[in-house]
Design an enzyme around this catalytic site. Structure first.
Site, PDB file in Angstrom:
ATOM      1  N   GLY A  14      59.895  89.906  37.672  1.00  0.00           N
ATOM      2  CA  GLY A  14      60.786  90.733  38.479  1.00  0.00           C
ATOM      3  C   GLY A  14      61.778  89.870  39.234  1.00  0.00           C
ATOM      4  N   ASP A  38      61.624  89.123  33.170  1.00  0.00           N
ATOM      5  CA  ASP A  38      62.123  90.425  33.623  1.00  0.00           C
ATOM      6  C   ASP A  38      62.515  91.220  32.373  1.00  0.00           C
ATOM      7  OD1 ASP A  38      63.407  91.143  36.769  1.00  0.00           O
ATOM      8  OD2 ASP A  38      63.856  92.504  35.103  1.00  0.00           O
ATOM      9  N   TYR A 158      51.547 104.474  43.640  1.00  0.00           N
ATOM     10  CA  TYR A 158      52.066 103.210  44.188  1.00  0.00           C
ATOM     11  C   TYR A 158      51.084 102.621  45.202  1.00  0.00           C
ATOM     12  CZ  TYR A 158      55.291  99.882  46.370  1.00  0.00           C
ATOM     13  OH  TYR A 158      55.873  98.729  46.852  1.00  0.00           O
TER      14      TYR A 158
HETATM   15  N1  LIG Z   1      61.507  96.795  48.588  1.00  0.00           N
HETATM   16  C1  LIG Z   1      60.532  97.074  49.410  1.00  0.00           C
HETATM   17  O1  LIG Z   1      60.736  97.685  50.460  1.00  0.00           O
HETATM   18  C2  LIG Z   1      59.112  96.649  49.070  1.00  0.00           C
HETATM   19  C3  LIG Z   1      58.105  96.792  50.035  1.00  0.00           C
HETATM   20  C4  LIG Z   1      56.805  96.404  49.722  1.00  0.00           C
HETATM   21  C5  LIG Z   1      56.524  95.897  48.457  1.00  0.00           C
HETATM   22  N2  LIG Z   1      57.522  95.776  47.535  1.00  0.00           N
HETATM   23  C6  LIG Z   1      57.158  95.245  46.224  1.00  0.00           C
HETATM   24  O2  LIG Z   1      57.899  94.066  45.995  1.00  0.00           O
HETATM   25  C7  LIG Z   1      58.114  93.887  44.602  1.00  0.00           C
HETATM   26  C8  LIG Z   1      59.603  93.686  44.355  1.00  0.00           C
HETATM   27  O3  LIG Z   1      60.284  94.788  44.897  1.00  0.00           O
HETATM   28  P1  LIG Z   1      61.891  94.828  45.030  1.00  0.00           P
HETATM   29  O4  LIG Z   1      62.199  95.793  46.093  1.00  0.00           O
HETATM   30  O5  LIG Z   1      62.412  93.442  45.097  1.00  0.00           O
HETATM   31  O6  LIG Z   1      62.231  95.533  43.635  1.00  0.00           O
HETATM   32  P2  LIG Z   1      63.563  95.550  42.744  1.00  0.00           P
HETATM   33  O7  LIG Z   1      63.597  96.908  42.117  1.00  0.00           O
HETATM   34  O8  LIG Z   1      64.752  95.076  43.522  1.00  0.00           O
HETATM   35  O9  LIG Z   1      63.208  94.462  41.608  1.00  0.00           O
HETATM   36  C9  LIG Z   1      62.163  94.654  40.711  1.00  0.00           C
HETATM   37  C10 LIG Z   1      62.430  93.818  39.462  1.00  0.00           C
HETATM   38  O10 LIG Z   1      61.329  94.057  38.562  1.00  0.00           O
HETATM   39  C11 LIG Z   1      61.857  94.257  37.252  1.00  0.00           C
HETATM   40  N3  LIG Z   1      60.935  95.089  36.484  1.00  0.00           N
HETATM   41  C12 LIG Z   1      60.694  96.410  36.608  1.00  0.00           C
HETATM   42  N4  LIG Z   1      59.812  96.818  35.678  1.00  0.00           N
HETATM   43  C13 LIG Z   1      59.477  95.718  34.950  1.00  0.00           C
HETATM   44  C14 LIG Z   1      58.629  95.482  33.829  1.00  0.00           C
HETATM   45  N5  LIG Z   1      57.923  96.488  33.272  1.00  0.00           N
HETATM   46  N6  LIG Z   1      58.519  94.233  33.349  1.00  0.00           N
HETATM   47  C15 LIG Z   1      59.241  93.218  33.902  1.00  0.00           C
HETATM   48  N7  LIG Z   1      60.062  93.374  34.947  1.00  0.00           N
HETATM   49  C16 LIG Z   1      60.195  94.614  35.457  1.00  0.00           C
HETATM   50  C17 LIG Z   1      63.210  94.935  37.478  1.00  0.00           C
HETATM   51  O11 LIG Z   1      64.060  94.784  36.350  1.00  0.00           O
HETATM   52  C18 LIG Z   1      63.715  94.196  38.717  1.00  0.00           C
HETATM   53  O12 LIG Z   1      64.448  93.035  38.384  1.00  0.00           O
HETATM   54  C19 LIG Z   1      57.530  95.120  43.931  1.00  0.00           C
HETATM   55  O13 LIG Z   1      56.221  94.832  43.465  1.00  0.00           O
HETATM   56  C20 LIG Z   1      57.492  96.135  45.060  1.00  0.00           C
HETATM   57  O14 LIG Z   1      56.517  97.120  44.856  1.00  0.00           O
HETATM   58  C21 LIG Z   1      58.795  96.145  47.814  1.00  0.00           C
END
Ligand SMILES: NC(=O)c1ccc[n+]([C@@H]2O[C@H](COP(=O)([O-])OP(=O)(O)OC[C@H]3O[C@@H](n4cnc5c(N)ncnc54)[C@H](O)[C@@H]3O)[C@@H](O)[C@H]2O)c1
Length: 259
Positions: A14, A38, A158
């Site tokens: 990711g 990714d 989730y």
């Molecule tokens: N953004 C928030 O507020 C937040 C809060 C707590 C936890 N998180 C967790 O942090 C992590 C990153 O979140 P983010 O906000 O940076 O997300 P984001 O959507 O900005 O980035 C996620 C990335 O994962 C990639 N991705 C999605 N499905 C995939 C797959 N099947 N295989 C490979 N890559 C894949 C996407 O292409 C993207 O580049 C996640 O696990 C999310 O649950 C986010």
């Protein structure tokens, strides 16, 4: 000055967006060579160019729900740069059809479990043999603050998936502590990503309601999470394993927040 990750090889899933992208940038700045996994191939290839090319970073298409693709990702890191020192297992989704348990269908439940939880099992299973052979390694799995707190505005699959990531990370941290391998769960609070910015723009009142629960009164920037991941990845955190590493602006510590 020496980088905090000089000589280390990292895999980041990711890594094309949000927390993953900020971490890739931070890792490269600190001297690691980074393999980004990714599904966003166009962005992935652009990124490698921006990071200075193949000497510093590489991109591999990987759907983290596929055992074959995940195994190939970690094998590529080892074959290209000779070790697997850091695994940041971070890819995750939070789709709108994952909602209250009353409205969430089995297909959405399963999709979120596969991308958020099964993926972490696959990535740890793929990374560990290399780390066991080296007798060193740092694994950071992205959970969330919702792994430790409940929300009335539920995203049921989730939250359950992140609870799974947290307890799996803890157990792996304990199991492999004497093998030189550390495993920690990063638990971010809400992060200022494009998704949240959209929410702010569309519904200021709903966004303000969410902020009431954050003692700091703001969301995190992705770079603030990246700094925490850098610390967990580096040898500076050498006595930290099996931890619930909360980076949440105080949310989980608060009963009443200041106004
Ligand atoms: N953004 C928030 O507020 C937040 C809060 C707590 C936890 N998180 C967790 O942090 C992590 C990153 O979140 P983010 O906000 O940076 O997300 P984001 O959507 O900005 O980035 C996620 C990335 O994962 C990639 N991705 C999605 N499905 C995939 C797959 N099947 N295989 C490979 N890559 C894949 C996407 O292409 C993207 O580049 C996640 O696990 C999310 O649950 C986010």
């Amino acid at each position: 000055m020496a980088g905090r990750l000089d000589g280390k090889v990292a895999v980041v899933t990711g890594g094309c967006s949000g927390i993953g992208l900020a971490t890739v940038n931070r890792f490269v700045e600190e001297g690691a060579r980074v393999l980004i996994g990714d599904i966003d191939d166009q962005r992935g290839h652009e990124l490698v160019g921006q990071l200075g090319g193949a000497e510093f970073a590489a991109y591999a298409h990987v759907d983290v729900t596929s055992k074959e693709e995940v195994d190939a990702l970690f094998a590529t890191a080892k074959d290209t740069w000779g070790s697997v020192d850091i695994a940041f297992n971070n890819a995750g989704i939070s789709p709108p059809d994952d909602d209250s348990i009353l409205d969430t269908e089995l297909e959405a439940w399963r999709r979120v479990q596969e991308v958020n939880l099964t993926s972490v099992y696959l990535c740890c299973k793929a990374a560990l043999p290399y780390m066991l052979e080296q007798k060193s390694g740092s694994i950071i799995n992205t959970a969330s603050f919702v792994a430790v707190m409940g929300a009335a505005t539920s995203q049921i699959s989730y939250s359950a998936s992140k609870g799974g990531v947290l307890s799996m990370s803890r157990e792996l941290g304990v199991q492999f502590a004497r093998d030189g391998i550390r495993v920690n769960a990063l638990c971010p609070g809400p992060v200022n990503t494009p998704l949240l910015k959209e929410l702010f723009a569309k519904d200021a009142e709903r966004a303000a309601r969410r902020l009431v629960h954050v003692p700091m009164g703001r969301f995190a920037e992705p770079e603030e999470l990246a700094n925490a991941v850098l610390f967990l990845a580096s040898d500076e955190s050498s006595f930290i394993t099996a931890s619930t590493f909360l980076v949440d602006g105080g949310i989980s510590g608060a009963y009443v927040t200041p106004l």
